[in-house]
Scaffold this active site. Structure first.
Site, PDB file in Angstrom:
ATOM      1  N   HIS A 522      92.701 -32.233  57.733  1.00  0.00           N
ATOM      2  CA  HIS A 522      92.757 -31.494  56.802  1.00  0.00           C
ATOM      3  C   HIS A 522      92.995 -31.333  55.271  1.00  0.00           C
ATOM      4  O   HIS A 522      94.056 -30.984  55.438  1.00  0.00           O
ATOM      5  CB  HIS A 522      94.082 -30.313  57.665  1.00  0.00           C
ATOM      6  CG  HIS A 522      94.324 -30.781  59.165  1.00  0.00           C
ATOM      7  ND1 HIS A 522      94.885 -30.270  59.598  1.00  0.00           N
ATOM      8  CD2 HIS A 522      92.795 -30.286  60.082  1.00  0.00           C
ATOM      9  CE1 HIS A 522      94.881 -31.189  61.344  1.00  0.00           C
ATOM     10  NE2 HIS A 522      93.641 -30.828  61.741  1.00  0.00           N
TER      11      HIS A 522
HETATM   12  C1  LIG Z   1      87.961 -34.352  63.139  1.00  0.00           C
HETATM   13  C2  LIG Z   1      88.363 -33.049  63.091  1.00  0.00           C
HETATM   14  C3  LIG Z   1      89.470 -32.134  63.880  1.00  0.00           C
HETATM   15  C4  LIG Z   1      89.914 -31.389  63.145  1.00  0.00           C
HETATM   16  N1  LIG Z   1      89.954 -30.646  64.085  1.00  0.00           N
HETATM   17  C5  LIG Z   1      91.025 -29.543  63.148  1.00  0.00           C
HETATM   18  C6  LIG Z   1      91.174 -28.927  64.064  1.00  0.00           C
HETATM   19  O1  LIG Z   1      91.298 -28.789  65.927  1.00  0.00           O
HETATM   20  N2  LIG Z   1      91.479 -27.366  64.171  1.00  0.00           N
HETATM   21  C7  LIG Z   1      91.055 -26.716  62.133  1.00  0.00           C
HETATM   22  O2  LIG Z   1      91.455 -25.378  62.481  1.00  0.00           O
HETATM   23  N3  LIG Z   1      90.542 -27.938  61.572  1.00  0.00           N
HETATM   24  C8  LIG Z   1      90.058 -29.041  62.059  1.00  0.00           C
HETATM   25  N4  LIG Z   1      89.262 -30.006  61.400  1.00  0.00           N
HETATM   26  C9  LIG Z   1      89.396 -29.383  59.642  1.00  0.00           C
HETATM   27  C10 LIG Z   1      88.290 -28.667  59.570  1.00  0.00           C
HETATM   28  O3  LIG Z   1      87.178 -28.891  60.377  1.00  0.00           O
HETATM   29  C11 LIG Z   1      87.669 -28.774  58.206  1.00  0.00           C
HETATM   30  O4  LIG Z   1      88.751 -27.921  57.528  1.00  0.00           O
HETATM   31  C12 LIG Z   1      86.740 -28.048  57.608  1.00  0.00           C
HETATM   32  O5  LIG Z   1      85.732 -28.304  58.714  1.00  0.00           O
HETATM   33  C13 LIG Z   1      86.301 -27.600  56.285  1.00  0.00           C
HETATM   34  O6  LIG Z   1      85.529 -26.978  55.962  1.00  0.00           O
HETATM   35  P1  LIG Z   1      85.201 -27.572  55.078  1.00  0.00           P
HETATM   36  O7  LIG Z   1      83.306 -26.689  54.134  1.00  0.00           O
HETATM   37  O8  LIG Z   1      85.668 -27.702  53.440  1.00  0.00           O
HETATM   38  O9  LIG Z   1      83.803 -29.298  54.789  1.00  0.00           O
HETATM   39  P2  LIG Z   1      82.451 -29.491  55.849  1.00  0.00           P
HETATM   40  O10 LIG Z   1      83.380 -29.121  56.697  1.00  0.00           O
HETATM   41  O11 LIG Z   1      83.404 -31.335  55.696  1.00  0.00           O
HETATM   42  O12 LIG Z   1      81.822 -29.366  55.428  1.00  0.00           O
HETATM   43  C14 LIG Z   1      81.153 -29.978  54.392  1.00  0.00           C
HETATM   44  C15 LIG Z   1      79.602 -30.084  54.205  1.00  0.00           C
HETATM   45  O13 LIG Z   1      78.848 -30.571  53.005  1.00  0.00           O
HETATM   46  C16 LIG Z   1      77.556 -31.121  53.310  1.00  0.00           C
HETATM   47  N5  LIG Z   1      77.835 -32.582  52.687  1.00  0.00           N
HETATM   48  C17 LIG Z   1      78.589 -33.525  51.658  1.00  0.00           C
HETATM   49  N6  LIG Z   1      77.868 -33.884  50.872  1.00  0.00           N
HETATM   50  C18 LIG Z   1      76.770 -32.681  51.017  1.00  0.00           C
HETATM   51  C19 LIG Z   1      75.746 -33.680  49.976  1.00  0.00           C
HETATM   52  N7  LIG Z   1      76.024 -34.043  49.043  1.00  0.00           N
HETATM   53  N8  LIG Z   1      74.540 -32.945  50.009  1.00  0.00           N
HETATM   54  C20 LIG Z   1      74.181 -32.158  50.982  1.00  0.00           C
HETATM   55  N9  LIG Z   1      74.889 -31.669  51.993  1.00  0.00           N
HETATM   56  C21 LIG Z   1      76.366 -32.496  51.617  1.00  0.00           C
HETATM   57  C22 LIG Z   1      78.290 -32.122  54.629  1.00  0.00           C
HETATM   58  O14 LIG Z   1      77.441 -32.835  55.299  1.00  0.00           O
HETATM   59  C23 LIG Z   1      79.064 -31.247  55.605  1.00  0.00           C
HETATM   60  O15 LIG Z   1      77.848 -30.111  56.583  1.00  0.00           O
HETATM   61  C24 LIG Z   1      89.266 -31.126  61.970  1.00  0.00           C
HETATM   62  C25 LIG Z   1      88.307 -32.024  61.039  1.00  0.00           C
HETATM   63  C26 LIG Z   1      87.969 -33.285  61.486  1.00  0.00           C
HETATM   64  C27 LIG Z   1      87.272 -33.862  60.657  1.00  0.00           C
END
Ligand SMILES: Cc1cc2nc3c(=O)[nH]c(=O)nc-3n(C[C@H](O)[C@H](O)[C@H](O)COP(=O)(O)OP(=O)(O)OC[C@H]3O[C@@H](n4cnc5c(N)ncnc54)[C@H](O)[C@@H]3O)c2cc1C
Length: 662
Positions: A522
């Site tokens: 997280h």
């Molecule tokens: C194993 C795991 C279990 C989890 N369990 C829970 C849960 O049970 N409940 C909950 O609420 N949350 C959970 N989370 C947390 C939640 O998934 C994250 O907080 C959320 O997805 C974050 O969103 P984000 O948009 O910040 O990043 P992300 O969802 O990580 O998205 C970032 C995206 O950017 C892309 N990207 C990165 N760099 C580049 C680049 N240079 N060029 C193009 N694309 C790029 C990546 O490939 C990815 O698709 C979990 C996370 C993980 C990893």
């Protein structure tokens, strides 16, 4: 079963899934990859189709005349990230950026290489496609803290609450028929259901005996207590944001999704205005232009990495790597995460045959969670207690220990051997608001080098002391009728590092915590609102550039982070569309006026118990009718194409485009 065999079989299954992915069985569920040429121009270019990026892409492209390009490094979520209980196989696979913490001098002493796996999704849907799917909004105080830190009431609970509701599509019959229903949205994209289970019910009673409340839900009508939690699952399918937000609009003409393309730099004009990005696709470099804005949604590790590679970050660090400084900002600082320590209780002896997990069930294990209140304050949450019930002699125990968390094989083998023949309750105390901070830095000026991630776990001594209290509290479970009746014991993991200390004495617990503390996933805070972006998410010192993802969260929230990320992206979409914060209180969400005064919450809990039964009979039957009707008329492309073949088991219902959504 030994650890090595369990790890080997997990990897084998992962390889099989990777081969299966070549068949592109989920292809029809998601937008086609866009045809993009060097120099093409869009109104908005969003970098990263993860938790936040998919939400933004949908909402910004609701405006018919506006073109949106979503650039994602990964491809479509495959079967294993559509079916909830297959989550384990997505971790440390080709769907994961496979980051690790730098070797930890203080904690994680029981982990291989003394470092933790930082799982982050490299796939459409991002980390939500690898998620355990718990849906917890956190505590109203969390967002009021944001507002205080930013001195901007636009991020207070009252201001963000409508945006939680806007994203939600509550489908849980029991909650829908209760007075808790009004705290949820029912016309958003993110389908939500619980997975009530009689096994967890008896444990909930044990916590009740310890004077904790056991409300129906903790996302609105209550914020603390032990519950059978809400999941981001609907009709047996994971509601990762790609599935929830992109599938229903996959044919929208002004929404372009470029898959398997990695952005490596942000382009600026001479006045420091972001005008596009450079990316690599199929081993070719190209540029795409943004007429209005570039939006980074690449997550807590990659958004700061991209900013720093583009000259936005701490001056000294950038200069060391020979990067020209465009804006000197504390990018990468303020890294925060939740951490967890489990206590294993060996429960009943059992000869019951092992029941295989239904892959569409909520997770590998039956689980329930507690938002544990601080003494004497029902709405101030101290820590979270995630509990997994594991069948006796199940390989899943080894998988959880050695693969999911990466503890040393010796420790996991002891856990398995010492609990032979008995069901196990893994009770995990999750620190929600650590004082410790970490930092994300560049390893080099090359995008191909993963960022350096110092997680800083337990670096602040106060965290360790607080953990002693959490573990002592967890051990109280041994005094309950249930645990006494099955002669439950805590499994002694025989930690070498703690030899000679009296079991479960304070010195032992300190040692146990340092050894066993594990990172969760997280992550947040590395491009924080206030210091790196303003409260409308614009990067300080440049123009035309925003960050919208977990990295902008200035401080922690009292639960896993997806709910907060989706809310944030929903709100960001309105800020971008309307040019400023928008008050949607009188809009489609019709939120209740909410105050989180303690008495108010107690009153609501009471009301809930009183009214629940009355509502249940009438409404449940009506909803049941609707659900039966909806499922019998749901379209399922995979089912259609594979009828009659042995692939028939791969049923993923196509997300219906709801009235009023597009
Ligand atoms: C194993 C795991 C279990 C989890 N369990 C829970 C849960 O049970 N409940 C909950 O609420 N949350 C959970 N989370 C947390 C939640 O998934 C994250 O907080 C959320 O997805 C974050 O969103 P984000 O948009 O910040 O990043 P992300 O969802 O990580 O998205 C970032 C995206 O950017 C892309 N990207 C990165 N760099 C580049 C680049 N240079 N060029 C193009 N694309 C790029 C990546 O490939 C990815 O698709 C979990 C996370 C993980 C990893």
């Amino acid at each position: 079963m030994d650890v090595e065999a369990s790890l080997a079989s997990t990897v084998k299954v992962q390889e099989a899934f990777r081969t299966l992915a070549l068949l592109q069985l989920t292809y029809t569920l998601f937008p086609k990859s866009a045809e993009v040429s060097d120099g093409d121009c869009f109104d908005y270019v969003i970098v990263g189709g993860g938790g936040a990026g998919c939400v933004l892409a949908n909402r910004l492209s609701e405006q018919p005349g506006v073109s949106v390009l979503l650039v994602e490094a990964g491809g479509d979520p495959p079967i294993e990230s559509q079916w909830p209980a297959l989550q384990t196989y997505t971790l440390r696979s080709y769907l994961d950026w496979n980051y690790t913490t730098t070797p930890d001098p203080v904690s994680q002493r029981c982990h291989k290489q003394h470092s933790g796996n930082l799982v982050a999704g490299r796939v459409l849907g991002g980390s939500t496609a690898l998620s355990s799917l718990y849906y917890v909004r956190g505590n109203p105080r969390d967002y009021d803290t944001w507002a205080d830190l930013l001195d901007d009431r636009n991020w207070s609970w009252d201001a963000v609450y409508p945006y939680f509701k806007k994203g939600e599509d509550l489908k849980d019959c029991e909650v829908l028929s209760s007075s808790c229903a009004k705290y949820y949205g029912t016309s958003g994209y993110l389908g939500l259901t619980r997975d009530p289970n009689p096994k967890s019910r008896r444990y909930l009673n044990a916590f009740k005996e310890l004077n904790y409340s056991t409300p129906l839900d903790i996302n609105g009508c209550s914020f603390s207590g032990y519950v059978q939690q809400m999941f981001m699952i609907a009709d047996g399918v994971q509601q990762n944001t790609a599935y929830a937000y992109l599938s229903p609009v996959k044919d929208r003409a002004n929404l372009h999704v470029l898959k398997h393309a990695t952005v490596y730099e942000i382009l600026f004009d001479s006045s420091d205005r972001a005008i596009g990005v450079k990316l690599t696709k199929d081993n070719k470099n190209m540029s795409v232009r943004a007429r209005k804005e570039v939006i980074l949604s690449a997550g807590t590790f990659n958004s700061p990495q991209l900013l720093m590679l583009s000259g936005i970050g701490p001056k000294e660090h950038l200069q060391e790597l020979g990067i020209r400084v465009r804006s000197d900002l504390p990018v990468g600082f303020n890294y925060q995460n939740h951490v967890s320590v489990f206590v294993p209780f060996k429960m009943d002896y059992s000869r019951a045959p092992l029941v295989p997990t239904d892959p569409r069930r909520s997770s590998l294990f039956t689980s329930f969670i507690g938002s544990v209140p601080a003494n004497g304050s029902a709405d101030r949450i101290e820590y979270e207690n995630v509990n997994y019930i594991v069948q006796h002699d199940s390989q899943d125990l080894l998988q959880f220990c050695a693969f999911y968390h990466g503890y040393e094989n010796r420790i996991c083998q002891t856990l398995f051997d010492e609990s032979r023949g008995r069901d196990v309750l893994l009770s995990c105390a999750v620190m929600l608001y650590p004082e410790s901070r970490g930092r994300v830095m560049l390893r080099s000026a090359d995008i191909a080098d993963p960022p350096l991630i110092d997680a800083g776990i337990l670096r602040d001594e106060r965290d360790l002391e607080r953990y002693v209290g959490y573990i002592e509290n967890t051990l109280r479970l041994l005094n309950t009728t249930l645990l006494r009746s099955v002669k439950a014991e805590v499994v002694d993991l025989k930690l070498q590092m703690c030899e000679g200390l009296e079991l479960w004495s304070k010195p032992y617990i300190r040692c146990y915590v340092r050894c066993m503390v594990a990172t969760l996933h997280h992550y947040l805070g590395t491009c924080a609102m206030g210091s790196v972006v303003d409260s409308e998410l614009r990067v300080h010192g440049v123009r035309g550039l925003r960050v919208v993802d977990a990295s902008v969260m200035p401080s922690n929230v009292g639960g896993p982070t997806t709910a907060a990320v989706v809310m944030l992206a929903e709100k960001a979409a309105d800020i971008i569309k309307y040019g400023h914060h928008k008050n949607i209180n009188n809009n489609q969400c019709e939120p209740e006026q909410y105050t989180h005064h303690e008495k108010d919450i107690e009153h609501k809990n009471f009301q809930f118990q009183e009214t629940q039964k009355e509502h249940e009979n009438v409404q449940y039957q009506e909803i049941q009718k609707e659900v039966t009707h909806a499922s019998s008329s749901s379209q399922n492309p995979l089912e259609k194409t594979k009828k009659g073949s042995n692939m028939q088991i791969l049923k993923i219902p196509m997300k219906n485009t709801k009235k009023g959504r597009t």
